[in-house]
Write a protein that holds these residues in place. Sequence first.
Motif, PDB file in Angstrom:
ATOM      1  N   SER A 199      -8.986  -5.190  10.824  1.00  0.00           N
ATOM      2  CA  SER A 199      -9.467  -6.230  10.695  1.00  0.00           C
ATOM      3  C   SER A 199      -9.636  -6.915  11.966  1.00  0.00           C
ATOM      4  O   SER A 199      -9.462  -6.121  13.004  1.00  0.00           O
ATOM      5  CB  SER A 199      -8.328  -7.322  10.085  1.00  0.00           C
ATOM      6  N   GLU A 200     -10.177  -8.160  12.142  1.00  0.00           N
ATOM      7  CA  GLU A 200     -10.640  -8.796  13.118  1.00  0.00           C
ATOM      8  C   GLU A 200      -9.377  -9.330  13.916  1.00  0.00           C
ATOM      9  O   GLU A 200      -9.546  -9.172  15.300  1.00  0.00           O
ATOM     10  CB  GLU A 200     -11.539  -9.816  13.027  1.00  0.00           C
ATOM     11  N   THR A 201      -8.417  -9.174  13.650  1.00  0.00           N
ATOM     12  CA  THR A 201      -7.098  -9.537  14.300  1.00  0.00           C
ATOM     13  C   THR A 201      -6.359  -8.223  14.624  1.00  0.00           C
ATOM     14  O   THR A 201      -5.265  -8.185  14.686  1.00  0.00           O
ATOM     15  CB  THR A 201      -6.246 -10.421  13.465  1.00  0.00           C
ATOM     16  N   ASP A 202      -7.129  -7.138  14.507  1.00  0.00           N
ATOM     17  CA  ASP A 202      -6.635  -5.767  14.888  1.00  0.00           C
ATOM     18  C   ASP A 202      -5.325  -5.297  13.909  1.00  0.00           C
ATOM     19  O   ASP A 202      -4.465  -4.469  14.170  1.00  0.00           O
ATOM     20  CB  ASP A 202      -5.979  -5.538  16.294  1.00  0.00           C
ATOM     21  N   GLU A 203      -5.309  -5.899  12.768  1.00  0.00           N
ATOM     22  CA  GLU A 203      -4.529  -5.433  11.745  1.00  0.00           C
ATOM     23  C   GLU A 203      -4.940  -4.082  10.697  1.00  0.00           C
ATOM     24  O   GLU A 203      -6.185  -4.184  10.579  1.00  0.00           O
ATOM     25  CB  GLU A 203      -3.830  -6.384  10.749  1.00  0.00           C
ATOM     26  N   GLN A 204      -4.011  -3.219  10.471  1.00  0.00           N
ATOM     27  CA  GLN A 204      -4.571  -2.102   9.855  1.00  0.00           C
ATOM     28  C   GLN A 204      -4.205  -2.243   8.179  1.00  0.00           C
ATOM     29  O   GLN A 204      -3.379  -2.585   7.828  1.00  0.00           O
ATOM     30  CB  GLN A 204      -4.092  -0.943   9.980  1.00  0.00           C
ATOM     31  N   TYR A 205      -5.359  -1.849   7.498  1.00  0.00           N
ATOM     32  CA  TYR A 205      -5.267  -2.202   6.035  1.00  0.00           C
ATOM     33  C   TYR A 205      -5.886  -0.817   5.301  1.00  0.00           C
ATOM     34  O   TYR A 205      -6.909  -0.188   5.947  1.00  0.00           O
ATOM     35  CB  TYR A 205      -6.307  -3.280   5.512  1.00  0.00           C
ATOM     36  N   VAL A 206      -5.336  -0.307   4.169  1.00  0.00           N
ATOM     37  CA  VAL A 206      -5.845   0.739   3.418  1.00  0.00           C
ATOM     38  C   VAL A 206      -7.012   0.063   2.762  1.00  0.00           C
ATOM     39  O   VAL A 206      -6.916  -0.709   1.865  1.00  0.00           O
ATOM     40  CB  VAL A 206      -4.619   1.193   2.652  1.00  0.00           C
ATOM     41  N   LEU A 207      -8.045   1.025   3.115  1.00  0.00           N
ATOM     42  CA  LEU A 207      -9.410   0.610   2.459  1.00  0.00           C
ATOM     43  C   LEU A 207      -9.201   1.251   1.017  1.00  0.00           C
ATOM     44  O   LEU A 207      -9.410   2.284   0.891  1.00  0.00           O
ATOM     45  CB  LEU A 207     -10.560   1.100   3.175  1.00  0.00           C
ATOM     46  N   LEU A 208      -9.529   0.303   0.154  1.00  0.00           N
ATOM     47  CA  LEU A 208      -9.333   0.808  -1.528  1.00  0.00           C
ATOM     48  C   LEU A 208     -10.723   1.723  -1.748  1.00  0.00           C
ATOM     49  O   LEU A 208     -10.539   2.413  -2.876  1.00  0.00           O
ATOM     50  CB  LEU A 208      -9.151  -0.390  -2.294  1.00  0.00           C
ATOM     51  N   ASN A 209     -11.827   1.268  -1.461  1.00  0.00           N
ATOM     52  CA  ASN A 209     -12.984   1.843  -2.155  1.00  0.00           C
ATOM     53  C   ASN A 209     -13.889   2.570  -0.918  1.00  0.00           C
ATOM     54  O   ASN A 209     -15.000   2.402  -0.629  1.00  0.00           O
ATOM     55  CB  ASN A 209     -13.737   0.843  -2.646  1.00  0.00           C
ATOM     56  N   ALA A 210     -12.951   3.547  -0.031  1.00  0.00           N
ATOM     57  CA  ALA A 210     -13.559   4.563   0.716  1.00  0.00           C
ATOM     58  C   ALA A 210     -14.098   5.673   0.062  1.00  0.00           C
ATOM     59  O   ALA A 210     -13.560   6.104  -0.978  1.00  0.00           O
ATOM     60  CB  ALA A 210     -12.875   4.675   1.957  1.00  0.00           C
ATOM     61  N   GLY A 211     -15.022   6.358   0.440  1.00  0.00           N
ATOM     62  CA  GLY A 211     -15.247   7.694  -0.146  1.00  0.00           C
ATOM     63  C   GLY A 211     -16.139   7.518  -1.343  1.00  0.00           C
ATOM     64  O   GLY A 211     -16.692   6.464  -1.635  1.00  0.00           O
ATOM     65  N   GLU A 212     -16.477   8.657  -1.839  1.00  0.00           N
ATOM     66  CA  GLU A 212     -17.355   8.608  -3.009  1.00  0.00           C
ATOM     67  C   GLU A 212     -16.781   8.202  -4.219  1.00  0.00           C
ATOM     68  O   GLU A 212     -17.577   7.529  -5.211  1.00  0.00           O
ATOM     69  CB  GLU A 212     -17.683  10.470  -3.092  1.00  0.00           C
TER      70      GLU A 212
END
Lengths: 200, 512
Positions: free
Chosen positions: B412-425
């Motif tokens: 994120s813009e505040t440098d927090e890491q989030y698991v991206l739910l809709n990555a990939g195919e």
Amino acid sequence: MASPDQAAEEARREYERLRADNVQLKQQLDAMRGLAFRDQLTGLFSRHYLTDYLEQEIARASREESIVLALCDIDDFKLINDVRGHQAGDVAIVCIADILDDLAGGHPVIRWGGEELLVVLFSTPDDEALRLCDQMREEVAAYRVDDGIGEFSCTLTFGLSAYDPGLTFNENFACVDRALYHSKETGKNRCVFAQSGPTE
Amino acid sequence: MRSDDIIVRVMLKPNCGLENTRAALVVRRVEPLCDSVSCHPRTVKRDPNTISYLRDHGLFIRFTAPQPEQVLLAIRGAFFVDCCDLVDDPDDIPPLAVPDGIVDGGAGALDPLPAFADRDARTKRDDELTDLLARFEETGRALRAHAESLPRDRVLNDISFSHAQAVDELRTVTARSRIEPFDRIASSLRQLADDYGRRFGIAVDLRIAAGHLALDRAVLASMEEILKRAVRSCIRDGIEKPEERLAAGKPARATLGIRVENDGSDVVCRIEHDGWPFNPMIVGEIARERGLLARPFETYSDEELGAFLLLPRFVESKSGNHGDALAEFNEIGSMLQHIGGHGEVRNTERGTLEIALSFPVPFTVLEVALLRTGESRFALPAQQILRFEAFRVERVAPELDDPAAGTTWYVSETDEQYVLLNAGEECGVFATESPRYIILLDALGEKRALAVDAIGGYERVSVNRLPALLDRRAAREAGCIGYAVLADGSPCAVMSLRRLLQGSRGNGGRHA
């Protein structure tokens, strides 16, 4: 017959007296205007106060000092009216108006529309205005409104914009209205300062 | 009265209306300026019956403050204050007579009188309306049966159809008229937590997150009763005294949280505190003694053992060191079962105890954000959304990818890491065309991000159960908790991140 010195002294005194009277009359006029242009429910200044008087004052002052317009809207106010009744809606507006008026510390707060309130922050830098509005937002969210049936809380969404003396009041208001819209669109219960440069 | 106490009488402007609210706001104004402050009548904020007293005698404020002048200035600064003067003799303050003859003398506490009459009248109206609706439905069924026996009579069939529609609308309107915000019971829960905290010597902060949820008032009433019981149980039996907490390296004040969420056909209240966790060994031992274990004790997880706690009559007596606490859980379980609900108790990874109580509801009203990914339009509860940001493809962090887990991160813009739910195919309904926003979400204490093509704003909707014709199981696994009809009349699936995560866990990590 009075000497020229005595006449000059008399004229100076008369001038001082007239000036003092003028200041007093101006104060009385301001007080009367303050009473005349009040919203009956909230005690805040009415929209007429803004259009008939404050607009010129803002335009004049904006050439010398920084002014910030802060427009806020009560989130989901319609729902309060629908679910709890109009009496609860009135109680909520009264509470919110009083909190804003209290925290505004002398800056005029205007009931712009049904549940829209406008705070005109004279001589206030942008960051200070944002801090103040955020404090208002938090204070309102923490306050438990009681309508006689039960307690509930309300939240506010703020849009802020620095007053640009090169634009008309209506154009400045459009900026702050856009900031409020953007603030609402991106989550409510927050304060968003209008970005400088080209509008979205 | 202490020597440094000051009492002032505040008169409000004549005929200003809502005097009790305005009086309470005057007190609010001066509170930050005072070391101590109280007012008479005490119940101005919640009791409109004090209006006549305020009109006749005014509001009396007693305070001590380092700068009393500042307090007087603040009182006079309130627009609706007409005048304010000092009271020399407190005996001059007229008492407030309340309807049943009790007198609020100012010194003694006076609890507000509960509006039983109003509540009874409302319940009676509800019953009348429900009866009327039942009669309409009965007539509708008879009409439909008759119309079906005469399929060629198109006029009759049209009338039957219109009648069915009217009954449907009437049912919805009736249900909506019974909706009340969860916040209605929040204040009494807070009061209760304060009272029990004082009584049992426990320092506790109650935090309630209900996300402006509103639900049927009958459900709310049942929920209130059970939550009060659970809060009392947590404070009395579940949280250590401040000195014990300090000795254990915890903050002296405990945190008790109540989080209310919609979960399709249920509303789930999660009560979580940082006191003692439950002891699975003791629960397992009791279960074994009662012959409730269907397989070896060692194979039971803590969650499964926690589920025993809310089983009615799991503990037969309040014997032993933990008897009271366990018996309380049983009572709560019995009350819950009585209204068709269920629950579970678990020790969380954060070292807290969580009691999840599920209440069945016909439908709930909640605030949702309307989103679009590709061709799919759906709604997400606003409660689960932390914030929006503009989607930046460079913030999808390939260096954090974990190929083994199939996880992609978004920074994120505040440098927090989030698991991206809709990555990939393979993203199913969440597949995007050209994402413009990233939505940062929080559920089950985990951070997730969802890229979307468009955001249609927020809307308050009533969430209905999915029609029986749909494959509800598949919908649930995809994170769907129901559907809503939006302001523009179109139907929209309501998704829940929490449900989605639970579904993905059930599927060995796959989702949607």
